[in-house]
Design a protein around this motif. Structure first.
Motif, PDB file in Angstrom:
ATOM      1  N   GLU A 150      14.964 144.689  -8.302  1.00  0.00           N
ATOM      2  CA  GLU A 150      14.221 143.705  -9.079  1.00  0.00           C
ATOM      3  C   GLU A 150      12.725 143.769  -8.775  1.00  0.00           C
ATOM      4  N   ARG A 151      12.390 143.928  -7.495  1.00  0.00           N
ATOM      5  CA  ARG A 151      10.991 144.025  -7.105  1.00  0.00           C
ATOM      6  C   ARG A 151      10.344 145.287  -7.677  1.00  0.00           C
ATOM      7  N   ALA A 157       6.186 146.916 -14.112  1.00  0.00           N
ATOM      8  CA  ALA A 157       5.554 146.111 -15.160  1.00  0.00           C
ATOM      9  C   ALA A 157       4.092 145.820 -14.811  1.00  0.00           C
ATOM     10  N   ALA A 158       3.833 145.519 -13.534  1.00  0.00           N
ATOM     11  CA  ALA A 158       2.463 145.229 -13.106  1.00  0.00           C
ATOM     12  C   ALA A 158       1.570 146.453 -13.265  1.00  0.00           C
ATOM     13  N   LYS A 183      -5.694 137.541 -14.113  1.00  0.00           N
ATOM     14  CA  LYS A 183      -5.700 136.097 -13.863  1.00  0.00           C
ATOM     15  C   LYS A 183      -6.077 135.337 -15.123  1.00  0.00           C
ATOM     16  N   ALA A 184      -7.056 135.854 -15.874  1.00  0.00           N
ATOM     17  CA  ALA A 184      -7.466 135.197 -17.118  1.00  0.00           C
ATOM     18  C   ALA A 184      -6.358 135.219 -18.162  1.00  0.00           C
ATOM     19  N   GLN A 185      -5.486 136.201 -18.088  1.00  0.00           N
ATOM     20  CA  GLN A 185      -4.363 136.302 -19.013  1.00  0.00           C
ATOM     21  C   GLN A 185      -3.151 135.468 -18.573  1.00  0.00           C
ATOM     22  N   GLY A 186      -3.338 134.734 -17.485  1.00  0.00           N
ATOM     23  CA  GLY A 186      -2.261 133.888 -17.002  1.00  0.00           C
ATOM     24  C   GLY A 186      -1.287 134.576 -16.078  1.00  0.00           C
ATOM     25  N   ARG A 187      -1.631 135.772 -15.648  1.00  0.00           N
ATOM     26  CA  ARG A 187      -0.743 136.534 -14.766  1.00  0.00           C
ATOM     27  C   ARG A 187      -1.005 136.142 -13.319  1.00  0.00           C
ATOM     28  N   LYS A 188       0.026 135.743 -12.593  1.00  0.00           N
ATOM     29  CA  LYS A 188      -0.105 135.371 -11.189  1.00  0.00           C
ATOM     30  C   LYS A 188       0.224 136.588 -10.331  1.00  0.00           C
ATOM     31  N   ILE A 189      -0.825 137.152  -9.731  1.00  0.00           N
ATOM     32  CA  ILE A 189      -0.654 138.335  -8.895  1.00  0.00           C
ATOM     33  C   ILE A 189      -1.764 138.353  -7.856  1.00  0.00           C
ATOM     34  N   ARG A 196      -3.571 147.609  -3.976  1.00  0.00           N
ATOM     35  CA  ARG A 196      -2.581 148.557  -3.467  1.00  0.00           C
ATOM     36  C   ARG A 196      -1.958 149.377  -4.595  1.00  0.00           C
ATOM     37  N   LEU A 197      -1.601 148.722  -5.681  1.00  0.00           N
ATOM     38  CA  LEU A 197      -0.976 149.429  -6.797  1.00  0.00           C
ATOM     39  C   LEU A 197      -1.940 150.424  -7.426  1.00  0.00           C
ATOM     40  N   MET A 198      -3.205 150.034  -7.544  1.00  0.00           N
ATOM     41  CA  MET A 198      -4.180 150.959  -8.118  1.00  0.00           C
ATOM     42  C   MET A 198      -4.396 152.154  -7.207  1.00  0.00           C
TER      43      MET A 198
END
Length: 405
Positions: A150-151, A157-158, A183-189, A196-198
């Protein structure tokens, strides 16, 4: 007779001693890289040195060598006796050069999956011992497999969202601005997670390049005083402006861009593009800024460097007509006009990187498009990752509310 080694005997002995000091935890290549030799040469020296020691023991000519070798054999025997009953260390383990293991290619990051794939052939206990991990850790890993899947799906997706934002902004955004956009798009991350992902997926924002000098000082013209003193902050709009000139390569020639930036909101309120660096280049930018602010700019401080265009009489007359107070930094100090310099660095990093225009019309169009993008869509770190237009709107709204109260 073999070819003589170019390295002295003392050097070879020291190299062998350095390798052995690692206790087998470092590869030949790793040690050889420090010494500037090849891994195969070091391997040969170690083998020859080991052969010499064995010969000395057998010949009995060196009592100290015999004692050392005897102690080593006794220690090895004691280690084997402590091993699992019926299974000496390394017995029936996959060969180092076999299908499962190769020198330097030991499994690390996916060790648990490796154990699952080969547990039927070798057993969990043996594989855990070979890989240097605990069985409890392996079984704990098995119990949390569903959560990991799941993670992993969330991470995929992220990464897709990050790539979309990165592509939308032409590869210019780094982790801070990508995080602000999410964050502006409402995504909590978490921002560290975005970083790290980049990094893992090689999604990289653009970096700076060297620039060409465009400031040519007119030593005969009287400069204006420095009213800014490197204080590039402002609480209200139209109190402090700054500007500068930069070059835009177009084929074998150049275009030049002059800007006027409101220091409070970082908005480019005026600019001018031309194929020359005459005074009209900067006066046109000022006229645009005055028009954009409704003509009410009396008392604003406009800070520049001491380029010939900014010390010209034509520019001074335009500023005097609109009530603009001129301010200039010192000669040869980019810090005295740091905000304008930073703006141009961002433009060249984000717009000009990898671009080679051959048409001035095309270059002007792209510059215009980027200026609009910068003011309305590009998030600015100094503004809490708001765009300049958003910042101005919030500032004006808060002032209106305070006045109404």
């Amino acid at each position: 007779m073999g070819r003589q080694s170019p390295y002295p005997e003392e050097f070879r002995r020291d190299a062998v001693a350095l390798y052995r000091a690692g206790g087998g935890k470092r590869t030949y290549a790793a040690v050889a890289a420090e010494l500037g030799i090849t891994g195969e040469a070091l391997r040969t020296w170690v083998r020859k040195d080991a052969g010499g020691n064995v010969s000395a023991v057998r010949g009995g000519s060196d009592p100290e060598s015999q004692a050392d070798e005897l102690a080593r054999l006794r220690a090895e025997n004691a280690r084997l006796l402590k091993a699992e009953k019926g299974v000496a260390v390394g017995a029936r383990d996959p060969a180092p050069g076999g299908r499962l293991f190769r020198q330097g290619g030991e499994v690390k990051t996916r060790r648990w999956d490796f154990i699952s794939d080969h547990r039927a052939d070798f057993g969990v206990k043996r594989l855990c011992r070979v890989l240097g991990v605990s069985r409890s850790g392996y079984y704990r890993h098995q119990a949390t497999e569903e959560d990991r899947v799941e993670r992993q799906a969330r991470e995929v997706a992220a990464v897709a969202e990050i790539r979309a934002i990165h592509a939308e902004h032409r590869g210019a955004y780094g982790a801070p601005r990508v995080h602000a956009e999410l964050k502006a798009q409402g995504r909590k991350i978490n921002r560290k997670r975005v970083t790290r992902l980049m990094r893992i997926h090689h999604i990289i924002g653009r970096h700076l390049r060297r620039t060409r000098r465009t400031t040519i000082t007119d030593k005969t013209a009287p400069p204006a005083p420095d009213l800014m003193m490197r204080d590039f902050t402002a609480d209200t709009l139209n109190t402090k402006w700054c500007g500068d000139i930069t070059y835009i390569p177009v084929g074998s020639t150049w275009l030049y861009l002059a800007t006027v930036i409101d220091i409070c909101s970082r908005r480019v309120v005026g600019w001018s593009i031309a194929d020359h660096m005459r005074a009209s280049l900067v006066t046109d930018a000022i006229e645009m800024a005055v028009a954009a602010r409704g003509g009410q700019v009396d008392g604003v401080v406009f800070h520049t460097d001491r380029g010939a265009q900014y010390v010209s009489r034509t520019f001074a007359d335009v500023c005097r007509r609109h009530g603009i107070r001129r301010s200039m930094g010192r000669v040869g100090s980019s810090y005295d006009n740091a905000l304008a310099e930073s703006f141009f660095q961002g433009l060249k990093r984000e717009l000009l990187h990898g671009r080679h225009w051959t048409s001035k019309a095309q270059a002007r169009l792209e510059l215009f498009r980027w200026m609009s993008y910068y003011n309305r869509r590009r998030r600015h770190s100094a503004l809490g990752y708001l765009t300049p237009v958003e910042f101005e709107q919030r500032l004006i709204a808060s002032r209106n509310l305070s006045l109404a109260a």
